[in-house]
Design a protein around this motif. Structure first.
Motif, PDB file in Angstrom:
ATOM      1  N   ILE A   1      -5.713  -6.034   5.099  1.00  0.00           N
ATOM      2  CA  ILE A   1      -6.018  -5.701   3.700  1.00  0.00           C
ATOM      3  C   ILE A   1      -7.513  -5.498   3.522  1.00  0.00           C
ATOM      4  N   ALA A   2      -8.330  -6.371   4.137  1.00  0.00           N
ATOM      5  CA  ALA A   2      -9.786  -6.239   4.050  1.00  0.00           C
ATOM      6  C   ALA A   2     -10.245  -4.919   4.654  1.00  0.00           C
ATOM      7  N   ALA A   3      -9.647  -4.531   5.781  1.00  0.00           N
ATOM      8  CA  ALA A   3     -10.002  -3.252   6.405  1.00  0.00           C
ATOM      9  C   ALA A   3      -9.640  -2.084   5.504  1.00  0.00           C
ATOM     10  N   ALA A   4      -8.512  -2.201   4.817  1.00  0.00           N
ATOM     11  CA  ALA A   4      -8.056  -1.111   3.953  1.00  0.00           C
ATOM     12  C   ALA A   4      -8.976  -0.892   2.760  1.00  0.00           C
ATOM     13  N   ILE A   5      -9.687  -1.947   2.337  1.00  0.00           N
ATOM     14  CA  ILE A   5     -10.586  -1.790   1.182  1.00  0.00           C
ATOM     15  C   ILE A   5     -12.040  -1.612   1.609  1.00  0.00           C
ATOM     16  N   GLY A   6     -12.257  -1.445   2.911  1.00  0.00           N
ATOM     17  CA  GLY A   6     -13.581  -1.028   3.354  1.00  0.00           C
ATOM     18  C   GLY A   6     -14.379  -1.993   4.202  1.00  0.00           C
ATOM     19  N   PHE A   7     -13.871  -3.179   4.502  1.00  0.00           N
ATOM     20  CA  PHE A   7     -14.602  -4.119   5.347  1.00  0.00           C
ATOM     21  C   PHE A   7     -14.494  -3.711   6.821  1.00  0.00           C
ATOM     22  N   ASP A   8     -15.573  -3.929   7.564  1.00  0.00           N
ATOM     23  CA  ASP A   8     -15.588  -3.584   8.988  1.00  0.00           C
ATOM     24  C   ASP A   8     -14.991  -4.746   9.788  1.00  0.00           C
TER      25      ASP A   8
END
Length: 411
Positions: A278-285
């Motif tokens: 989920i974090a990756a989907a909202i832009g976190f590396d």
């Protein structure tokens, strides 16, 4: 569990049921059977079997109302030890099954390994805050899943925060693993399986004996559960089950997990995976986090969650608990959650998730499977998490959460 969650193992009056919830029962059964068929066709038959195994775990957890959180709370607050004694039975049976197999390294030709992890500052702190989170959130890792399946809307809040905390813990784990720590120690390897087993069984017996002494000192006698409203096949299919029956079933199902997965039962690594995706989907590396740098973790992050063993078992637990709750006639979600209770669920869930990552597991992966694997880390987890539960139990009334006590007369 909190008063807004599925009834605790000792809230027997709430464990009776009236009529089967047919629509929810059929939906749960369809989800289990259909999901297994789909996993078998798209992934592999082993993944389908693990999904069904998760459903069996969910059904056992619900029908036996096998809570770690509530069992620890009622012992801390009121010295009732039935739940703790059931946990010792579970751990004893699992150890008897696991130790010889782990010493040989194979089970029916399948390579297997235990959950053995280092024990350091991060583990102690992580287990301690996990213990606080258990009481604030109203459940542990397995408890959160099976109460969500059983219809607790408050535990949906805990689960969402649990997932978020797991992702944050994954991002920070490298900081904690750099702190002083003992290496991973297996008493099975250090002492041999039979000596290790004898020592571990003696400790289980000692803990159970202490609970008996303290309960009798407080109440004058062991608190007896109320008679079951059902018997025979009806009790098996619709519950409630005795706690000891749940303990035996969980130990056996963990042994099956060891065979099918090649390692014991775990729960929370899937939460870190879901939260990180989920974090990756909202832009976190997310891919840059050291936690995801190992080949196995990187492969999990880059593939479907349905390839992940822990994920499919967690989904199975939810549906198995839904089936159990529906058969028991107790699946009736209510959407009103008091504000203070909701705040406690968020805080508790974050502590649960973050603590589980730091401590290399939860009440299942670190405590149950860790101790059953002969990991010294599992015992460290138990002591630190129990201390956290003591503090968490004292904090519950501040958030309007129940702390159960028995009132007996004449003793």
């Amino acid at each position: 569990m909190s008063s807004s969650a599925v009834a605790s193992p000792l809230s027997v009056g709430n464990r009776a049921s009236l009529t089967i919830n047919a629509p929810a029962s059929l939906a749960a059964a369809a989800g289990i059977l259909g999901g297994a068929a789909l996993l078998g066709a798209v992934i592999n038959p082993r993944q389908a079997a693990l999904y069904v195994l998760g459903a069996a775990l969910g059904l056992v957890l619900y029908h036996a109302a096998f809570g770690f959180t509530s069992a620890w709370r009622v012992f801390i607050a009121d010295r009732r030890g039935e739940g703790l004694r059931a946990q010792m039975v579970m751990l004893a049976i699992a150890s008897i099954l696991f130790f010889p197999v782990l010493a040989s390294g194979t089970l029916f030709g399948q390579p297997v390994a235990g959950n053995v992890s280092p024990a350091g500052i991060g583990v102690v702190f992580g287990a301690f805050i996990f213990g606080i989170g258990m009481q604030m959130g109203g459940g542990c890792a397995s408890g959160t899943l099976y109460t969500v399946g059983g219809g607790s809307t408050r535990m949906l809040i805990t689960l969402a925060a649990f997932i978020a905390g797991s992702a944050i813990g994954a991002a920070h784990l490298h900081w904690w693993t750099a702190l002083p720590s003992l290496p991973a120690i297996s008493i099975v390897k250090a002492w041999g399986p039979w000596t290790a087993l004898a020592v571990q069984l003696a400790v289980f017996a000692l803990i159970a004996a202490v609970t008996v002494v303290l309960e009798k000192r407080r109440h004058g006698q062991l608190v007896q559960p109320a008679p079951s409203p059902r018997h025979g096949l009806a009790r098996f299919t619709r519950g409630p089950w005795p706690l000891v029956a749940g303990a035996v079933a969980l130990a056996l199902l963990n042994f099956v997990t060891l065979y099918l997965a090649g390692r014991p039962w775990g729960v929370t690594s899937a939460f870190a995976l879901w939260g990180s995706k989920i974090a990756a989907a909202i832009g976190f590396d997310v891919a840059s986090w050291p936690y995801w740098s190992s080949p196995a973790n990187r492969a999990a992050l880059n593939s479907s969650i349905f390839n992940d063993v822990t994920t499919v078992m967690d989904f199975g637990i939810i549906l198995g608990a839904l089936l159990a709750a529906s058969l028991a006639g107790r699946f009736a979600p209510t959407w009103k959650v008091p504000l203070r209770s909701a705040v406690a669920a968020v805080v508790g869930g974050l502590l649960l998730g973050y603590g589980a990552r730091l401590a290399y597991g939860c009440n299942i992966g670190a405590y149950f499977s860790g101790i059953a694997s002969g990991s010294f880390h599992g015992w460290v987890w138990l002591v630190a998490a129990f201390a956290g539960n003591v503090l968490g139990t004292r904090l519950r009334p501040l958030f309007g959460l129940e702390v159960e006590r028995v009132k007996l007369t004449g003793c």
